[in-house]
Design an enzyme around this catalytic site. Sequence first.
Site, short mmCIF file in Angstrom:
data_model
loop_
_atom_site.label_atom_id
_atom_site.label_comp_id
_atom_site.label_asym_id
_atom_site.label_seq_id
_atom_site.Cartn_x
_atom_site.Cartn_y
_atom_site.Cartn_z
N LYS A 17 0.83 -1.21 0.00
CA LYS A 17 0.00 0.00 0.00
C LYS A 17 0.86 1.26 0.00
CE LYS A 17 -2.12 -0.93 3.92
NZ LYS A 17 -1.37 -2.13 4.36
N ARG A 28 -8.99 0.87 9.78
CA ARG A 28 -8.52 -0.48 10.04
C ARG A 28 -9.53 -1.28 10.87
NH1 ARG A 28 -2.63 0.76 9.66
NH2 ARG A 28 -1.43 -1.13 9.70
N ARG A 55 12.37 -5.35 5.15
CA ARG A 55 12.07 -3.94 4.86
C ARG A 55 12.99 -2.99 5.63
NH1 ARG A 55 5.86 -2.25 4.86
NH2 ARG A 55 5.92 -2.60 7.11
N ARG A 110 0.60 -8.48 14.17
CA ARG A 110 -0.03 -7.54 13.23
C ARG A 110 -0.97 -8.26 12.28
NH1 ARG A 110 5.07 -4.70 10.86
NH2 ARG A 110 3.60 -3.46 9.64
P1 AMP Z 1 1.40 0.87 9.37
O1 AMP Z 1 2.57 1.76 9.09
O2 AMP Z 1 0.19 1.25 8.56
O3 AMP Z 1 1.74 -0.59 9.25
O4 AMP Z 1 0.99 1.12 10.89
C1 AMP Z 1 1.90 0.87 11.95
C2 AMP Z 1 1.17 0.74 13.27
O5 AMP Z 1 0.50 1.96 13.59
C3 AMP Z 1 0.07 -0.32 13.32
O6 AMP Z 1 0.59 -1.61 13.56
C4 AMP Z 1 -0.77 0.20 14.47
O7 AMP Z 1 -0.15 -0.03 15.71
C5 AMP Z 1 -0.75 1.70 14.24
N1 AMP Z 1 -1.85 2.12 13.34
C6 AMP Z 1 -1.73 2.71 12.13
N2 AMP Z 1 -2.94 2.97 11.61
C7 AMP Z 1 -3.85 2.53 12.51
C8 AMP Z 1 -5.27 2.50 12.56
N3 AMP Z 1 -6.02 2.97 11.55
N4 AMP Z 1 -5.86 1.97 13.66
C9 AMP Z 1 -5.13 1.50 14.69
N5 AMP Z 1 -3.80 1.48 14.70
C10 AMP Z 1 -3.15 2.00 13.63
#
Ligand code: AMP
Length: 212
Positions: free
Chosen positions: A14, A87, A126, A170
């Site tokens: 994404k 999410r 990554r 995750r």
């Molecule tokens: P990402 O970079 O999108 O993988 O997000 C990293 C981390 O940020 C996730 O594993 C969550 O802990 C938190 N996070 C990001 N977006 C959300 C969301 N919409 N709802 C809850 N936690 C989020």
Amino acid sequence: MRNFILLGAPGSGKGTQSDHLVKAFGFTHISTGDIIRDNILQKTPLGILCQQYSEQGKLVPDDIMIQMVKNHLQTVTGDLIWDGFPRTIVQAEKLDQLLHKLNSKVDHTLYFEIDETKLVARITGRLTCPTCGQTYHKTAVPPKVAGVCDDDQTPLVQRKDDSEEKIKIRLAAYHADTAPLIEYYLHQQVLTVIDADMEGPAVWDQIMEVLK
Ligand code: AMP
């Protein structure tokens, strides 16, 4: 203001495709993960609240996330790419309400479908730039100079939640809380499945088919 949601498991691509969309069309990229990491880095009250969840691979509670997105929405203009939000179903319903108040709506959701056995290798390899958020892969997409970002020469890091142990947490959160959004947006008739197993331009071509 048009709104495009990129939905998919962690590591499904994404962020990479968001960057392409920003470069090609000038969309505004809203990555809630980036916003959280930025807040953690700056040690803001919000960052301190989110840190324990995000670094352990758990979802940040909905009320905190929704407040954060509400604040962020006031600072952005143009067509939006939503990457990592919503999410949960609660977040999706709230987003519908927030956009409705702005005379806007979710125009399209691109669901990045991927073979999960590929995700662990993608995520554990990554490397991320803590300054601009650009990601690389140790072997598949290495930076030009080992260990530093091509764009701003910052030393690259491995995100704390990109370890094998945290990926399992995750992915479990993804299945329990995020995957139901596929049904949610299918029901709204705004969802297209993107085959994210494909490499490079093939994913982009599918996105162009939807956006043309
Ligand atoms: P990402 O970079 O999108 O993988 O997000 C990293 C981390 O940020 C996730 O594993 C969550 O802990 C938190 N996070 C990001 N977006 C959300 C969301 N919409 N709802 C809850 N936690 C989020």
